[in-house]
Design an enzyme around this catalytic site. Sequence first.
Site, PDB file in Angstrom:
ATOM      1  N   ALA A   1       0.930  -1.245   0.195  1.00  0.00           N
ATOM      2  CA  ALA A   1       0.118   0.210   0.134  1.00  0.00           C
ATOM      3  C   ALA A   1       1.076   1.163  -0.010  1.00  0.00           C
ATOM      4  O   ALA A   1       2.107   1.246   0.424  1.00  0.00           O
ATOM      5  CB  ALA A   1      -0.759   0.039   1.396  1.00  0.00           C
TER       6      ALA A   1
ATOM      7  N   GLU B   1       5.142  -4.620   7.250  1.00  0.00           N
ATOM      8  CA  GLU B   1       4.627  -3.857   7.891  1.00  0.00           C
ATOM      9  C   GLU B   1       5.028  -3.361   9.258  1.00  0.00           C
ATOM     10  O   GLU B   1       5.254  -2.304   9.523  1.00  0.00           O
ATOM     11  CB  GLU B   1       3.098  -3.854   7.980  1.00  0.00           C
TER      12      GLU B   1
HETATM   13  N1  CAA Z   1       4.425   3.058  -1.293  1.00  0.00           N
HETATM   14  C1  CAA Z   1       5.001   4.383  -1.758  1.00  0.00           C
HETATM   15  N2  CAA Z   1       6.051   4.281  -2.640  1.00  0.00           N
HETATM   16  C2  CAA Z   1       6.873   3.040  -2.857  1.00  0.00           C
HETATM   17  C3  CAA Z   1       6.372   2.006  -2.003  1.00  0.00           C
HETATM   18  C4  CAA Z   1       5.162   1.755  -1.172  1.00  0.00           C
HETATM   19  N3  CAA Z   1       4.816   0.826  -0.666  1.00  0.00           N
HETATM   20  N4  CAA Z   1       7.391   1.012  -2.290  1.00  0.00           N
HETATM   21  C5  CAA Z   1       8.182   1.613  -3.046  1.00  0.00           C
HETATM   22  N5  CAA Z   1       7.987   2.985  -3.357  1.00  0.00           N
HETATM   23  C6  CAA Z   1       8.600   4.019  -4.294  1.00  0.00           C
HETATM   24  C7  CAA Z   1       9.855   4.388  -3.356  1.00  0.00           C
HETATM   25  O1  CAA Z   1       9.528   5.381  -2.585  1.00  0.00           O
HETATM   26  C8  CAA Z   1      10.545   4.987  -4.810  1.00  0.00           C
HETATM   27  O2  CAA Z   1      10.208   6.261  -5.252  1.00  0.00           O
HETATM   28  P1  CAA Z   1      11.027   7.620  -5.576  1.00  0.00           P
HETATM   29  O3  CAA Z   1      11.768   6.938  -6.853  1.00  0.00           O
HETATM   30  O4  CAA Z   1      10.313   8.646  -5.430  1.00  0.00           O
HETATM   31  O5  CAA Z   1      12.071   7.387  -4.503  1.00  0.00           O
HETATM   32  C9  CAA Z   1      10.051   3.920  -5.816  1.00  0.00           C
HETATM   33  O6  CAA Z   1       8.971   3.186  -5.567  1.00  0.00           O
HETATM   34  C10 CAA Z   1      11.186   2.967  -6.208  1.00  0.00           C
HETATM   35  O7  CAA Z   1      11.465   2.082  -5.095  1.00  0.00           O
HETATM   36  P2  CAA Z   1      13.015   1.965  -4.192  1.00  0.00           P
HETATM   37  O8  CAA Z   1      13.759   3.168  -4.676  1.00  0.00           O
HETATM   38  O9  CAA Z   1      12.869   1.753  -2.817  1.00  0.00           O
HETATM   39  O10 CAA Z   1      13.288   0.839  -4.937  1.00  0.00           O
HETATM   40  P3  CAA Z   1      14.506  -0.456  -4.316  1.00  0.00           P
HETATM   41  O11 CAA Z   1      14.726  -1.272  -5.480  1.00  0.00           O
HETATM   42  O12 CAA Z   1      15.747   0.304  -3.925  1.00  0.00           O
HETATM   43  O13 CAA Z   1      13.534  -1.060  -3.225  1.00  0.00           O
HETATM   44  C11 CAA Z   1      11.690  -2.125  -2.237  1.00  0.00           C
HETATM   45  C12 CAA Z   1      12.562  -2.036  -3.614  1.00  0.00           C
HETATM   46  C13 CAA Z   1      12.533  -2.997  -1.377  1.00  0.00           C
HETATM   47  C14 CAA Z   1      10.639  -2.998  -2.522  1.00  0.00           C
HETATM   48  C15 CAA Z   1      11.414  -1.043  -1.586  1.00  0.00           C
HETATM   49  O14 CAA Z   1      10.731  -0.024  -2.338  1.00  0.00           O
HETATM   50  C16 CAA Z   1      10.536  -1.118  -0.246  1.00  0.00           C
HETATM   51  O15 CAA Z   1      10.892  -1.329   0.795  1.00  0.00           O
HETATM   52  N6  CAA Z   1       9.289  -0.597  -0.589  1.00  0.00           N
HETATM   53  C17 CAA Z   1       8.219  -0.711   0.506  1.00  0.00           C
HETATM   54  C18 CAA Z   1       7.689  -1.978   0.779  1.00  0.00           C
HETATM   55  C19 CAA Z   1       6.683  -2.028   2.155  1.00  0.00           C
HETATM   56  O16 CAA Z   1       6.940  -1.606   3.200  1.00  0.00           O
HETATM   57  N7  CAA Z   1       5.504  -2.281   1.845  1.00  0.00           N
HETATM   58  C20 CAA Z   1       4.133  -2.417   2.944  1.00  0.00           C
HETATM   59  C21 CAA Z   1       3.379  -0.809   2.627  1.00  0.00           C
HETATM   60  S1  CAA Z   1       2.511  -0.756   4.094  1.00  0.00           S
HETATM   61  C22 CAA Z   1       1.181  -1.713   3.491  1.00  0.00           C
HETATM   62  O17 CAA Z   1       1.166  -2.480   2.467  1.00  0.00           O
HETATM   63  C23 CAA Z   1       0.191  -1.744   4.640  1.00  0.00           C
HETATM   64  C24 CAA Z   1      -1.144  -2.656   4.283  1.00  0.00           C
HETATM   65  O18 CAA Z   1      -1.078  -3.865   4.364  1.00  0.00           O
HETATM   66  C25 CAA Z   1      -2.358  -2.069   3.937  1.00  0.00           C
END
Ligand code: CAA
Length: 258
Positions: A64, A132
């Site tokens: 999300a 999360e």
């Molecule tokens: N929300 C918003 N933006 C996100 C995102 C997310 N879940 N995941 C990635 N992005 C964005 C990053 O902020 C980045 O944006 P910018 O280029 O503007 O900086 C872009 O996508 C590319 O991401 P990374 O530069 O981080 O890419 P990476 O290859 O270095 O890493 C990754 C990849 C390990 C997947 C990393 O992006 C990451 O950890 N993402 C978050 C994963 C996460 O925590 N997900 C859970 C979300 S909370 C949720 O889902 C709650 C629920 O159950 C309802």
Amino acid sequence: MAEYILYHTTDGVGTLTLNRPKVLNAINYDLLRELDSLLDEIAADDSLRVLLLTGSGKAFAAGADIAQQAVMDPAEAEDWGKFGSGIFRKLELLPIPTIAVVNGYALGGGCEMAMACDLILAGEKAKFGQPETGLGITPGFSGTQRLLRRVGVSKAKELIYTGRMIDAQEAIQLGLADHVYPDDQLQEEALAMAKKIAGNAPAAVRYAKCAINEGAQTDIDAAIAIENKWFAKCFATEDQKEGMQAFLEKRKAEFHNR
Ligand code: CAA
């Protein structure tokens, strides 16, 4: 006109592609609203036999949208969780089989979306996880509940407490994913499976899904009665007559979804 999800159909197979590649297909309100209305369209389309769900770029969905959630208060988070969970439940209850084609990251809400599908096919580079707790929250789109049903209570607890990412092979070992394929063959293999399903009697496939979904929620005696109800309903279809007659006449059945 959908902005964040691409949708096309070929030969009875629908494909939804999450399409916010710049943010790894992060799931925001607009994307969920689009998914909601596309699911209504798909549920009403009698020509469809199977739905594939995948992501564009290097992710299925990395969760999300964190930027959107960062500013939520508890009441807004409650609404957001209910909204997402409600749409994923609609996905789970879609009358036709659904296959998550996990082409990369399936994290948080992305993993929760994949788990709401009937089957999960993964590419070798796929990564699954519920990270999360590292953001200060629990999974919010039913991940605590669906993960435990797929991998068991203690494995679900381990994965959610640690937030650890797992690769496709481990996802297979745990029973989270069903098959892993080389990345460049994933879409083709998914389509082949969809076509195999689409070649069987449509009502029988839909009734089997109902029997399994309903039976999974109850005790074995009630579940067997549920199966019996759906089994009997097949015999009211022309396709049951055709399927059995074709076997007896040693020819390929031609199903007409009647
Ligand atoms: N929300 C918003 N933006 C996100 C995102 C997310 N879940 N995941 C990635 N992005 C964005 C990053 O902020 C980045 O944006 P910018 O280029 O503007 O900086 C872009 O996508 C590319 O991401 P990374 O530069 O981080 O890419 P990476 O290859 O270095 O890493 C990754 C990849 C390990 C997947 C990393 O992006 C990451 O950890 N993402 C978050 C994963 C996460 O925590 N997900 C859970 C979300 S909370 C949720 O889902 C709650 C629920 O159950 C309802």
